[in-house]
Design a protein around this motif. Structure first.
Motif, PDB file in Angstrom:
ATOM      1  N   PRO A  82       0.639  -1.243  -0.075  1.00 41.09           N
ATOM      2  CA  PRO A  82       0.079  -0.097  -0.187  1.00 41.09           C
ATOM      3  C   PRO A  82       0.763   1.241   0.029  1.00 41.09           C
ATOM      4  CG  PRO A  82       0.009  -0.952   2.310  1.00 41.09           C
ATOM      5  CD  PRO A  82       0.800  -1.978   1.209  1.00 41.09           C
ATOM      6  N   VAL A  83       0.318   2.506  -0.481  1.00 34.31           N
ATOM      7  CA  VAL A  83       1.014   3.802  -0.690  1.00 34.31           C
ATOM      8  C   VAL A  83       0.102   4.629   0.144  1.00 34.31           C
ATOM      9  CG1 VAL A  83       2.394   3.088  -2.588  1.00 34.31           C
ATOM     10  CG2 VAL A  83       0.309   4.198  -2.893  1.00 34.31           C
ATOM     11  N   ALA A  84       0.751   5.714   0.487  1.00 31.59           N
ATOM     12  CA  ALA A  84      -0.273   6.849   0.940  1.00 31.59           C
ATOM     13  C   ALA A  84      -1.165   7.524   0.057  1.00 31.59           C
ATOM     14  CB  ALA A  84       0.790   8.017   1.434  1.00 31.59           C
ATOM     15  N   GLU A  85      -2.315   7.405   0.209  1.00 35.42           N
ATOM     16  CA  GLU A  85      -3.459   7.761  -0.673  1.00 35.42           C
ATOM     17  C   GLU A  85      -3.317   9.535  -0.856  1.00 35.42           C
ATOM     18  OE1 GLU A  85      -5.982   7.933  -3.390  1.00 35.42           O
ATOM     19  OE2 GLU A  85      -5.288   5.912  -2.557  1.00 35.42           O
ATOM     20  N   THR A  86      -3.387   9.766  -2.149  1.00 37.48           N
ATOM     21  CA  THR A  86      -3.139  11.148  -2.428  1.00 37.48           C
ATOM     22  C   THR A  86      -4.376  11.680  -3.192  1.00 37.48           C
ATOM     23  OG1 THR A  86      -2.046  10.766  -4.306  1.00 37.48           O
ATOM     24  CG2 THR A  86      -0.635  11.300  -2.310  1.00 37.48           C
ATOM     25  N   ASP A 119      -4.752  -4.654  13.923  1.00 40.28           N
ATOM     26  CA  ASP A 119      -6.188  -4.174  13.835  1.00 40.28           C
ATOM     27  C   ASP A 119      -6.031  -2.611  13.079  1.00 40.28           C
ATOM     28  OD1 ASP A 119      -7.278  -6.116  15.493  1.00 40.28           O
ATOM     29  OD2 ASP A 119      -6.697  -5.149  17.416  1.00 40.28           O
ATOM     30  N   ILE A 120      -7.181  -2.454  12.350  1.00 39.43           N
ATOM     31  CA  ILE A 120      -7.047  -1.222  11.591  1.00 39.43           C
ATOM     32  C   ILE A 120      -8.319  -0.418  11.784  1.00 39.43           C
ATOM     33  CG2 ILE A 120      -5.887  -2.304   9.799  1.00 39.43           C
ATOM     34  CD1 ILE A 120      -8.500  -2.537   8.132  1.00 39.43           C
ATOM     35  N   VAL A 121      -8.082   1.138  11.376  1.00 36.82           N
ATOM     36  CA  VAL A 121      -9.391   1.689  11.412  1.00 36.82           C
ATOM     37  C   VAL A 121      -9.577   2.051   9.895  1.00 36.82           C
ATOM     38  CG1 VAL A 121     -10.268   4.106  12.038  1.00 36.82           C
ATOM     39  CG2 VAL A 121      -8.899   2.714  13.754  1.00 36.82           C
ATOM     40  N   ILE A 122     -10.893   1.872   9.404  1.00 35.71           N
ATOM     41  CA  ILE A 122     -11.168   2.187   8.089  1.00 35.71           C
ATOM     42  C   ILE A 122     -11.629   3.702   8.014  1.00 35.71           C
ATOM     43  CG2 ILE A 122     -12.715   1.733   6.129  1.00 35.71           C
ATOM     44  CD1 ILE A 122     -12.992  -1.109   7.201  1.00 35.71           C
ATOM     45  N   GLY A 137      -2.775  10.862   6.252  1.00 35.21           N
ATOM     46  CA  GLY A 137      -1.909   9.458   6.608  1.00 35.21           C
ATOM     47  C   GLY A 137      -2.611   8.303   6.249  1.00 35.21           C
ATOM     48  N   ALA A 138      -3.698   8.341   5.385  1.00 31.56           N
ATOM     49  CA  ALA A 138      -4.442   7.221   4.884  1.00 31.56           C
ATOM     50  C   ALA A 138      -3.512   6.540   3.755  1.00 31.56           C
ATOM     51  CB  ALA A 138      -5.631   7.571   4.402  1.00 31.56           C
ATOM     52  N   VAL A 139      -3.756   5.097   3.635  1.00 30.88           N
ATOM     53  CA  VAL A 139      -3.224   4.412   2.748  1.00 30.88           C
ATOM     54  C   VAL A 139      -4.351   3.590   2.325  1.00 30.88           C
ATOM     55  CG1 VAL A 139      -0.975   4.150   3.693  1.00 30.88           C
ATOM     56  CG2 VAL A 139      -2.473   2.644   4.254  1.00 30.88           C
ATOM     57  N   ARG A 140      -4.257   3.299   0.674  1.00 28.27           N
ATOM     58  CA  ARG A 140      -5.423   2.563   0.153  1.00 28.27           C
ATOM     59  C   ARG A 140      -4.990   1.190  -0.141  1.00 28.27           C
ATOM     60  NH1 ARG A 140      -8.763   5.345  -4.311  1.00 28.27           N
ATOM     61  NH2 ARG A 140      -9.253   6.674  -2.554  1.00 28.27           N
ATOM     62  N   TYR A 171     -14.582   2.619  -0.345  1.00 31.32           N
ATOM     63  CA  TYR A 171     -15.320   2.930  -1.641  1.00 31.32           C
ATOM     64  C   TYR A 171     -15.829   1.638  -2.238  1.00 31.32           C
ATOM     65  CZ  TYR A 171     -12.019   6.965  -0.888  1.00 31.32           C
ATOM     66  OH  TYR A 171     -11.403   7.909  -0.177  1.00 31.32           O
ATOM     67  N   GLY A 172     -16.151   0.523  -1.443  1.00 27.63           N
ATOM     68  CA  GLY A 172     -16.588  -0.423  -2.075  1.00 27.63           C
ATOM     69  C   GLY A 172     -15.564  -1.631  -2.231  1.00 27.63           C
ATOM     70  N   THR A 173     -15.106  -1.286  -3.393  1.00 30.89           N
ATOM     71  CA  THR A 173     -13.854  -2.357  -3.881  1.00 30.89           C
ATOM     72  C   THR A 173     -12.423  -1.901  -3.111  1.00 30.89           C
ATOM     73  OG1 THR A 173     -13.490  -1.125  -5.751  1.00 30.89           O
ATOM     74  CG2 THR A 173     -14.784  -2.714  -6.152  1.00 30.89           C
ATOM     75  N   ALA A 174     -12.428  -0.920  -2.662  1.00 33.60           N
ATOM     76  CA  ALA A 174     -10.997  -0.261  -2.104  1.00 33.60           C
ATOM     77  C   ALA A 174     -11.455   0.265  -0.732  1.00 33.60           C
ATOM     78  CB  ALA A 174     -10.257   0.470  -3.277  1.00 33.60           C
ATOM     79  N   LEU A 175     -10.276   0.346   0.200  1.00 32.27           N
ATOM     80  CA  LEU A 175     -10.696   1.134   1.583  1.00 32.27           C
ATOM     81  C   LEU A 175      -9.433   2.070   1.590  1.00 32.27           C
ATOM     82  CD1 LEU A 175     -11.081  -2.255   3.398  1.00 32.27           C
ATOM     83  CD2 LEU A 175     -12.825  -0.788   2.603  1.00 32.27           C
ATOM     84  N   ASP A 176      -9.666   3.171   2.383  1.00 33.36           N
ATOM     85  CA  ASP A 176      -8.612   4.023   2.987  1.00 33.36           C
ATOM     86  C   ASP A 176      -8.461   3.570   4.354  1.00 33.36           C
ATOM     87  OD1 ASP A 176      -7.928   5.419   0.539  1.00 33.36           O
ATOM     88  OD2 ASP A 176      -8.960   6.999   1.023  1.00 33.36           O
TER      89      ASP A 176
END
Length: 400
Positions: free
Chosen positions: A67-71, A347-350, A316-319, A354-359
């Motif tokens: 995963p990479v930082a979401e921009t 453990d993660i926090v969503i 700070g979100a990654v997708r 987006y349905g098929t993807a998550l930040d």
């Protein structure tokens, strides 16, 4: 040859045969030992290879994601509706009959422009009577002032009593009050007279006309149709119901694009003005108000619009794809391969779904090796073998 020589020769031959037999026996034993040792060694090697193969097969093979930082943030379309920036329904403030109207629907009007005139005979008579009453009250006030002045002078000469002088002064005060009330009544009726002429409250377009010449007009009749409706369309309000998940990422000044059905292929711009900061309990949405420029008149109030939002990414979100998600216990998790090739469950926090993807707001970060489509049996600490690595950012793959 003597008998003794023949016996010695025979003994030597027997000894040689025995020696050869012993040597042959030793060689046979050595060959047997060699064959046995080779068999044992081959079996040990085969068992070791089989054990190594079995152990290798027991280690699960996994595909991991980087995963990479979401921009880019979220991009989605929502329905909206366009409304006039200002929309005024004009009713009569005075009763009478419609005398004349000067504009029809579709007419562009300026602020203060005359729309219609109402004939008000009853109001005209009321104003005439009020003005006559005011003239009488003015005369009464003048007489009361003169009388009070004379009685005050006679009081100084002790010609009248103090009581009589005070009564005349009180009468003067009453006449002054009557005159002030008469003036106020005349001004009230004059103000009502000004409402005989209906004018445009602002620059705009006449969107409705229910005024017909000779029709009876009742003051304050808001239950019936308005006489005129004027809409200001140079700026339009665009209303959109935004899902609660995106509420924190909408701010005044944000720009969006939208289109309308009757102008296919043409896109328009709008700017976020405000939201009602109130999530609807049934739909889980809040109302967002945007402003759209319409000086060219291309847009029509009341029409449907498709609004395209591109929201900024959460800090700070990654997708990651939704296929990497694990649901165990009360928290969603992701399976990550550590530097030693073992599984770690995070453990993660969503942040945004987006349905098929998550930040992912927290729990994993750029550089973590996230297992895609993890098996249900996977556990923390389990050794795994990476067979393929995929970069979430550009979709490229490389094999381990």
């Amino acid at each position: 040859m003597s008998t003794n020589e023949i016996r010695v020769s025979s003994d030597d031959g027997t000894a040689k045969r025995l020696r050869r037999l012993r040597i042959a026996g030793v060689i046979a034993v050595l060959l047997a030992v060699g064959v046995y040792a080779e068999g044992v060694s081959s079996r040990i090697h085969t068992d070791h290879s089989l054990s190594t193969w079995s152990n290798a097969q027991a280690v699960p093979s996994v595909r991991v994601l980087l995963p990479v930082a979401e921009t880019g943030g979220a991009s989605f379309d929502l329905p909206g509706r366009l409304e006039a920036h200002d929309d005024a329904s004009i009713h009569a403030r005075v009763s009478g009959y419609m005398k004349a109207w000067y504009v029809d629907i579709g007419a562009k009007v300026k602020q203060g422009q005359k729309l219609a005139t109402i004939d008000t005979p009853e109001l005209d008579q009321q104003l005439a009577q009020a003005q006559a009453d005011l003239a009488r009250e003015k005369a009464d006030l003048a007489l009361a002032a003169s009388t009070s002045g004379r009685w005050s002078a006679m009081l100084k000469q002790d010609s009248v009593s103090q009581q009589a002088a005070d009564e005349k002064s009180s009468e003067l005060a009453v006449k002054r009050a009557d005159y002030a009330a008469g003036e106020a009544n005349v001004r009230r009726l004059q103000a009502l007279e000004s409402f005989r002429t209906l004018t445009a409250p602002f620059d705009g377009i006449v969107t409705a006309r229910h005024a017909d010449i000779g029709a009876l007009v009742s003051a304050g009749d808001t239950g019936g149709p308005e006489l005129f409706s004027v809409a200001s369309t140079a700026q339009l309000r665009l209303y959109v119901r935004l899902p609660q998940d995106y509420a924190g990422r909408i701010a005044p000044g944000m720009h969006v694009r939208f289109d309308v059905p009757e102008r296919a292929g043409q896109s328009f711009g709008a700017t976020v003005v405000s939201s009602n900061d109130d999530v609807d309990a049934q739909s889980g949405t809040l109302l967002v108000q945007l402003s759209a420029d319409n000086h060219d008149g291309a847009l029509i109030p009341g029409e449907y619009a498709q609004v395209h939002f591109v929201l900024p990414a959460a800090a700070g979100a990654v997708r990651v794809p939704a296929s990497a998600l694990l649901f165990r216990g009360s928290h969603p998790q992701l399976a990550v391969v550590d530097s030693n090739g073992h599984v770690a469950l995070r453990d993660i926090v969503i942040g945004t779904d987006y349905g098929t993807a998550l930040d992912i707001a927290s729990g994993v970060q750029h550089g973590d090796r996230v297992i895609d489509n993890p098996p249900d049996s996977i556990v923390a600490g389990e050794a795994v073998k990476i067979v393929e690595t995929k970069d979430v950012a550009n979709g490229s793959q490389r094999h381990a």
